[in-house]
Design a protein around this motif. Sequence first.
Motif, PDB file in Angstrom:
ATOM      1  N   ARG A   1       0.833  -1.207   0.000  1.00 10.27           N
ATOM      2  CA  ARG A   1       0.000   0.000   0.000  1.00 10.27           C
ATOM      3  C   ARG A   1       0.865   1.254   0.000  1.00 10.27           C
ATOM      4  NH1 ARG A   1       2.322   2.189   3.840  1.00 10.27           N
ATOM      5  NH2 ARG A   1       2.049   1.719   6.048  1.00 10.27           N
ATOM      6  N   PHE A   2       0.264   2.338  -0.442  1.00  5.52           N
ATOM      7  CA  PHE A   2       0.844   3.665  -0.337  1.00  5.52           C
ATOM      8  C   PHE A   2      -0.078   4.452   0.571  1.00  5.52           C
ATOM      9  CE2 PHE A   2       1.364   8.032  -2.412  1.00  5.52           C
ATOM     10  CZ  PHE A   2       2.470   8.338  -1.643  1.00  5.52           C
ATOM     11  N   ALA A   3       0.473   5.087   1.599  1.00  8.14           N
ATOM     12  CA  ALA A   3      -0.364   5.770   2.595  1.00  8.14           C
ATOM     13  C   ALA A   3       0.086   7.222   2.757  1.00  8.14           C
ATOM     14  CB  ALA A   3      -0.289   5.035   3.932  1.00  8.14           C
TER      15      ALA A   3
ATOM     16  N   GLY B   1       1.253 -10.747  -8.748  1.00  2.00           N
ATOM     17  CA  GLY B   1      -0.150 -11.126  -8.822  1.00  2.00           C
ATOM     18  C   GLY B   1      -0.931 -10.718  -7.597  1.00  2.00           C
ATOM     19  N   GLY B   2      -0.440  -9.709  -6.886  1.00  2.00           N
ATOM     20  CA  GLY B   2      -1.080  -9.272  -5.656  1.00  2.00           C
ATOM     21  C   GLY B   2      -1.940  -8.043  -5.804  1.00  2.00           C
ATOM     22  N   VAL B   3      -2.038  -7.281  -4.716  1.00  2.00           N
ATOM     23  CA  VAL B   3      -2.925  -6.119  -4.664  1.00  2.00           C
ATOM     24  C   VAL B   3      -2.156  -4.917  -4.134  1.00  2.00           C
ATOM     25  CG1 VAL B   3      -4.990  -5.140  -3.579  1.00  2.00           C
ATOM     26  CG2 VAL B   3      -4.979  -7.533  -4.294  1.00  2.00           C
ATOM     27  N   PHE B   4      -2.356  -3.785  -4.794  1.00  2.00           N
ATOM     28  CA  PHE B   4      -1.774  -2.530  -4.344  1.00  2.00           C
ATOM     29  C   PHE B   4      -2.917  -1.575  -4.023  1.00  2.00           C
ATOM     30  CE2 PHE B   4      -0.202   1.801  -5.584  1.00  2.00           C
ATOM     31  CZ  PHE B   4       0.627   1.989  -4.484  1.00  2.00           C
ATOM     32  N   TYR B   5      -2.932  -1.030  -2.786  1.00  2.00           N
ATOM     33  CA  TYR B   5      -4.049  -0.150  -2.434  1.00  2.00           C
ATOM     34  C   TYR B   5      -3.562   1.193  -1.882  1.00  2.00           C
ATOM     35  CZ  TYR B   5      -3.578  -1.642   2.526  1.00  2.00           C
ATOM     36  OH  TYR B   5      -3.137  -1.902   3.790  1.00  2.00           O
ATOM     37  N   LEU B   6      -4.462   2.157  -1.920  1.00  2.00           N
ATOM     38  CA  LEU B   6      -4.177   3.518  -1.473  1.00  2.00           C
ATOM     39  C   LEU B   6      -4.947   3.794  -0.187  1.00  2.00           C
ATOM     40  CD1 LEU B   6      -2.885   6.340  -2.140  1.00  2.00           C
ATOM     41  CD2 LEU B   6      -5.059   6.908  -3.255  1.00  2.00           C
ATOM     42  N   ARG B   7      -4.225   4.041   0.897  1.00  2.00           N
ATOM     43  CA  ARG B   7      -4.854   4.396   2.166  1.00  2.00           C
ATOM     44  C   ARG B   7      -4.424   5.807   2.527  1.00  2.00           C
ATOM     45  NH1 ARG B   7      -3.180   0.949   7.110  1.00  2.00           N
ATOM     46  NH2 ARG B   7      -1.587   2.535   7.358  1.00  2.00           N
ATOM     47  N   ILE B   8      -5.351   6.620   2.963  1.00  2.83           N
ATOM     48  CA  ILE B   8      -5.078   8.026   3.240  1.00  2.83           C
ATOM     49  C   ILE B   8      -4.896   8.248   4.742  1.00  2.83           C
ATOM     50  CG2 ILE B   8      -5.888  10.383   2.942  1.00  2.83           C
ATOM     51  CD1 ILE B   8      -5.213   8.869   0.351  1.00  2.83           C
TER      52      ILE B   8
ATOM     53  N   GLU C   1      -7.403  -0.797  -4.862  1.00  2.00           N
ATOM     54  CA  GLU C   1      -8.374  -0.470  -3.819  1.00  2.00           C
ATOM     55  C   GLU C   1      -7.987   0.871  -3.211  1.00  2.00           C
ATOM     56  OE1 GLU C   1      -8.223  -3.561  -0.919  1.00  2.00           O
ATOM     57  OE2 GLU C   1      -8.538  -5.182  -2.355  1.00  2.00           O
ATOM     58  N   GLY C   2      -8.960   1.506  -2.582  1.00  2.00           N
ATOM     59  CA  GLY C   2      -8.642   2.741  -1.878  1.00  2.00           C
ATOM     60  C   GLY C   2      -9.571   3.889  -2.210  1.00  2.00           C
ATOM     61  N   VAL C   3      -9.163   5.080  -1.807  1.00  2.00           N
ATOM     62  CA  VAL C   3      -9.947   6.292  -2.031  1.00  2.00           C
ATOM     63  C   VAL C   3      -9.770   6.764  -3.464  1.00  2.00           C
ATOM     64  CG1 VAL C   3     -10.331   8.661  -1.269  1.00  2.00           C
ATOM     65  CG2 VAL C   3      -9.629   6.921   0.390  1.00  2.00           C
ATOM     66  N   THR C   4     -10.868   7.075  -4.130  1.00  2.00           N
ATOM     67  CA  THR C   4     -10.821   7.517  -5.520  1.00  2.00           C
ATOM     68  C   THR C   4     -10.854   9.043  -5.608  1.00  2.00           C
ATOM     69  OG1 THR C   4     -13.224   7.514  -5.790  1.00  2.00           O
ATOM     70  CG2 THR C   4     -12.070   5.436  -6.154  1.00  2.00           C
ATOM     71  N   ALA C   5     -10.667   9.540  -6.823  1.00  2.00           N
ATOM     72  CA  ALA C   5     -10.646  10.988  -7.043  1.00  2.00           C
ATOM     73  C   ALA C   5     -11.982  11.629  -6.678  1.00  2.00           C
ATOM     74  CB  ALA C   5     -10.308  11.284  -8.503  1.00  2.00           C
ATOM     75  N   SER C   6     -13.068  10.868  -6.761  1.00  2.00           N
ATOM     76  CA  SER C   6     -14.386  11.402  -6.424  1.00  2.00           C
ATOM     77  C   SER C   6     -14.641  11.419  -4.920  1.00  2.00           C
ATOM     78  CB  SER C   6     -15.468  10.576  -7.112  1.00  2.00           C
ATOM     79  OG  SER C   6     -15.473   9.246  -6.610  1.00  2.00           O
ATOM     80  N   GLY C   7     -13.704  10.854  -4.163  1.00  2.00           N
ATOM     81  CA  GLY C   7     -13.869  10.806  -2.711  1.00  2.00           C
ATOM     82  C   GLY C   7     -14.500   9.519  -2.219  1.00  2.00           C
TER      83      GLY C   7
END
Length: 298
Positions: free
Chosen positions: A38-40, A66-73, A102-108
């Motif tokens: 993840r990137f936080a 083959g994994g998952v990268f997600y965005l956490r704020i 996965e994570g928060v999108t530009a639309s919030g």
Amino acid sequence: MQQSQLSALLFPHVHLKPQDIIDRYDRRKLQPEAMVTRFAPSPTGFLTIGGLYATFISERLAHQSGGVFYLRIEDTDKKREVEGSLERIIEALDYFGIRYDEGVTASGEEMGEYGPYRQSARAELYQVFIKDLVERDLAYPCFCDAAALQDIRNTQQSRNEMTGYYGKWAVHRGFTPEQVKEELSKGRPFVIRLKSPGSFDRIIRYTDLALYNPGDEREAWFGKMKRVAEQYGFAQDAKTYKKQPGCFKGHVGDVAMVLRLAMTHRTQTPDLYDIMQVMGEDRVRRRFSFFANEDGNE
């Protein structure tokens, strides 16, 4: 009984147990070698070169395995939050072709089944585990404000003692439920501190597989790096990578990336070890096993 009273005083609204939270989220259906990274970022500024560098590595490790990268704020520092910062960060990730699953999108809004992906919305999850730590006498409330902590620091410095909130300086560590109740009745805010099982007589020693020290035998160290490269699918040198770039996740080369990863939080290793012991879960240990040596010591 005393610790149960204490945890109930501090978290009267929390009724779930850690297993309830764990059961809420199904295990990801991924292959054993798949990585979830993840990137936080904090919306207190804009995407930096350092943040971009770390994000490239995290995104590549996840998707190439083959994994998952997600965005956490990390949006808990409301005082320093900059309006429009989150949107700019997401735009920058898109500009550099960094795709998150996965994570928060530009639309919030949020996408993914393992949220909330905003740190400020995860309080319920954390409080369940914190209450459990208090109940097991592994954590305690501290009512010191900034001024009190600074006074402690000033006194320690004047006596030429190690600064920090520990031992005799941890004035609230041994508070009874009655004393805690009295502080709460005054409206005193508090933080929860880990009740470390450590002592000044206990020394944590470990061997850092990736870090090169001047006293190390150079060829032996490069041999370790080659084994790491082979194990995780990296090319052993830049020339090999240039000849067959499609066969490797990247290249170790001068091992700059490995060194950066190994040195992150290196001074906090004893803290991380204590936390790992307190949590007592195998999944915590796996976080530190990337550079495990032949004996399994990290």
